[in-house]
Scaffold this active site. Structure first.
Site, short mmCIF file in Angstrom:
data_model
loop_
_atom_site.label_atom_id
_atom_site.label_comp_id
_atom_site.label_asym_id
_atom_site.label_seq_id
_atom_site.Cartn_x
_atom_site.Cartn_y
_atom_site.Cartn_z
N GLU A 115 -26.98 -24.12 -8.64
CA GLU A 115 -26.48 -24.76 -9.95
C GLU A 115 -25.67 -23.88 -10.97
O GLU A 115 -25.77 -22.78 -10.87
CB GLU A 115 -27.43 -25.76 -10.63
N HIS A 232 -22.49 -33.67 -20.01
CA HIS A 232 -22.34 -33.38 -18.60
C HIS A 232 -20.92 -34.04 -18.08
O HIS A 232 -20.45 -34.76 -18.31
CB HIS A 232 -23.45 -34.35 -17.81
N ARG A 277 -21.65 -25.43 -18.23
CA ARG A 277 -21.05 -27.09 -18.48
C ARG A 277 -20.26 -27.33 -19.63
O ARG A 277 -19.43 -28.26 -19.46
CB ARG A 277 -22.41 -27.98 -18.68
N HIS A 336 -25.55 -35.73 -22.59
CA HIS A 336 -26.52 -35.50 -21.46
C HIS A 336 -27.79 -35.00 -22.07
O HIS A 336 -28.90 -35.42 -21.45
CB HIS A 336 -25.74 -34.60 -20.54
N ARG A 371 -27.84 -25.31 -22.52
CA ARG A 371 -29.14 -25.36 -21.81
C ARG A 371 -28.32 -25.09 -20.55
O ARG A 371 -27.62 -25.65 -19.89
CB ARG A 371 -29.77 -26.84 -21.68
#
Length: 515
Positions: A115, A232, A277, A336, A371
């Site tokens: 990811e 997100h 992100r 998110h 994060r």
């Protein structure tokens, strides 16, 4: 109003963090309070990507911690990151021992995927995109079978009970039918989730509106970095509230972000869409703002494998009349995850005696300004377990005079809709002073009409933190201050409690923010 005394930790929230704490509290009696049946309305069950941990021979907790710090844009606490990543494998193995059906490789080890911002594949998944529900289902089954755990599935946190010295003694819990009970316990553990429901466009259950955060702040707990909200980049844009999520693992498998003309949003490099992100979310936001549209094209990378490789995403698309095997998925950036929260150590202790915080409502120092993908389930399980053990050791405090406890109230639906729209517009992916000042004015006006609505305190914490942070860093982007300052500094907010109601109301209305 009933008065109930519980000899053990009172845990508010039935997601992975709360139930992990309850299981590890044994042999102490744990009371878990959640407003809806377990598996409903909690972010843990909605998580698609999986749980990040160093599970492969090439990986290590040190490398995982390094990636965690890199994603956090200078605000990750190194010791907290190490405390988390060193518990990665043991947390996955513990969950597997409870029955979590992690995907396995041919040798029987944990299958891992890549990811964004991870230097190696390290995300343990279940069924492609069903990790959250599968993991939590196993934990729920274990909790229901545990004799030391009592579960109320009709209870909502309405306030914290404190003595005159500030120690938390219990909580006001609203039960079905509107009755509010006083529940006393040696320790209260907040596992109340995030703030996504404050936003008009979110991937979280809309009931998660930061009430635990706000009540902890009102009780005098220190709050850290509330302005850092992760958006997100690939919420499925089909007009649903909450918005279904298209997991980041799709981009790990080669799906690409494009605009309406088919041009790549972040460039042609194969790994361009696996940037952190915040970068990807701003690219999606900009494409939509420019009228070009934003789409996730997985037709080649996944194609006919969608139904069995990513069943949750496939089902969400098909329900909306969209077949992702042959058509790109329209996406939008959506609220998110909240990196900020109630300051807590890796055992959940806050700055207020008797009060613990775990999971998304806590700020343990592991997420910083942004994060790292799939660290949230790891934190919920690893630190939730530690908090359960610590809270179980809290002794019943001696008798003391109690402060008057006042139950919070909900915002009416029209006011809530106005707040959510203002949060998305002014404290969303891109912010500036004019918009944040307008948002605070909306919050001020709503607070005058609804002074007991604690969701407004949560919204104000985010807005004030964002207004005072005159730079861009991680999930916080200021169009009027697009650069990062040379030194990363935390935002810390703490309420100085007053002893008379009039003074307390005054300080509750004014946040003390320092950067």
């Amino acid at each position: 109003m009933a008065r109930i005394r519980h000899e053990g930790p009172l845990i508010i929230g039935g997601g992975l963090a709360g139930l992990s704490a309850a299981l590890e509290a044994a042999p102490a009696k744990a009371l878990v309070v959640t407003p809806e049946p377990l598996l409903n309305a909690c972010s843990s069950a909605w998580a698609q990507g999986g749980l990040a941990a160093a599970l492969s021979p090439k990986d290590s907790a040190v490398l995982h911690a390094r990636d965690t710090e890199g994603a956090g844009a200078g605000l990750v606490e190194p010791e907290a990151a190490r405390a988390l990543t060193e518990r990665g494998r043991e947390t996955v193995e513990w969950l597997a021992s409870l029955g979590a059906p992690f995907d396995r490789d041919e040798a029987g080890g944990f299958s891992v995927s890549l990811e964004a911002a991870h230097s190696l594949p390290r995300v343990a998944r279940v069924g492609g995109d069903g990790a959250g529900r599968a993991i939590l289902s196993a934990v729920v089954a274990a909790a229901r079978a545990s004799k030391h755990i009592e579960i109320w599935e009709d209870g909502r946190l309405r306030g914290l009970i404190q003595d005159v010295n500030g120690r938390v003694r219990g909580a006001l819990i609203e039960r079905a039918g509107g009755r509010v009970d006083e529940v006393f316990a040696p320790a209260v553990v907040l596992a109340t989730g995030g703030i996504g429901g404050l936003y008009e466009v979110t991937t979280n259950p809309s009931a998660l509106r930061g009430e635990g955060l706000a009540l902890a702040y009102a009780a005098g707990a220190e709050v850290l970095d509330p302005e850092f909200v992760q958006f997100h980049p690939t919420a499925i844009d089909v007009g649903l509230d909450p918005a279904p999520l298209a997991t980041e693992a799709l981009r790990g498998e080669g799906a690409r972000l494009i605009d309406g003309t088919g041009a790549f949003l972040l460039g042609e490099d194969e790994d361009a869409d696996l940037a952190p992100r915040d970068i990807v979310a701003r690219a999606v936001h900009a494409a939509r703002a420019d009228g070009r549209g934003a789409f996730l094209d997985a037709t080649r990378a996944v194609g006919e494998a969608f139904p069995h490789e990513f069943p949750a995403v496939f089902s969400a698309c098909m329900r909306a009349g969209l077949d992702p095997r042959v058509s790109p998925i329209p996406v939008a950036a959506a609220a998110h995850y909240h990196m900020g929260g109630v300051v807590a150590d890796d055992e959940g202790r806050t700055t207020v005696t008797g009060l613990y915080a775990i999971g998304e409502c806590a700020a343990t120092g592991v997420h910083g300004a942004n994060r790292l993908a799939s660290n949230s389930l790891l934190e919920a399980g690893a630190f939730g377990r530690r908090a359960g053990r610590a809270a179980a050791k809290e002794a019943q405090p001696p008798k003391a005079t109690l402060k008057p406890a006042r139950a919070s109230q909900d915002l009416p639906p029209e006011a809530m809709a106005e707040l959510r729209a203002a949060m998305t517009r002014f404290a969303g992916v891109v912010r500036d002073e004019e918009g944040l000042s307008a948002l605070i004015a909306v919050i001020d006006r709503l607070a005058k009409a609804h002074p007991k609505a604690v969701v407004l305190t949560a919204a104000r914490l985010i807005a004030e933190g964002a207004l005072n942070r005159r730079e861009s860093r991680g999930g916080h982007f200021r169009a009027d201050y697009p650069d990062s300052l040379p030194t990363a500094e935390h935002t810390r907010m703490r309420l100085t409690l007053a002893h008379d109601d009039e003074a307390e109301a005054a300080v509750l209305a004014a946040l003390a923010a320092t950067i």
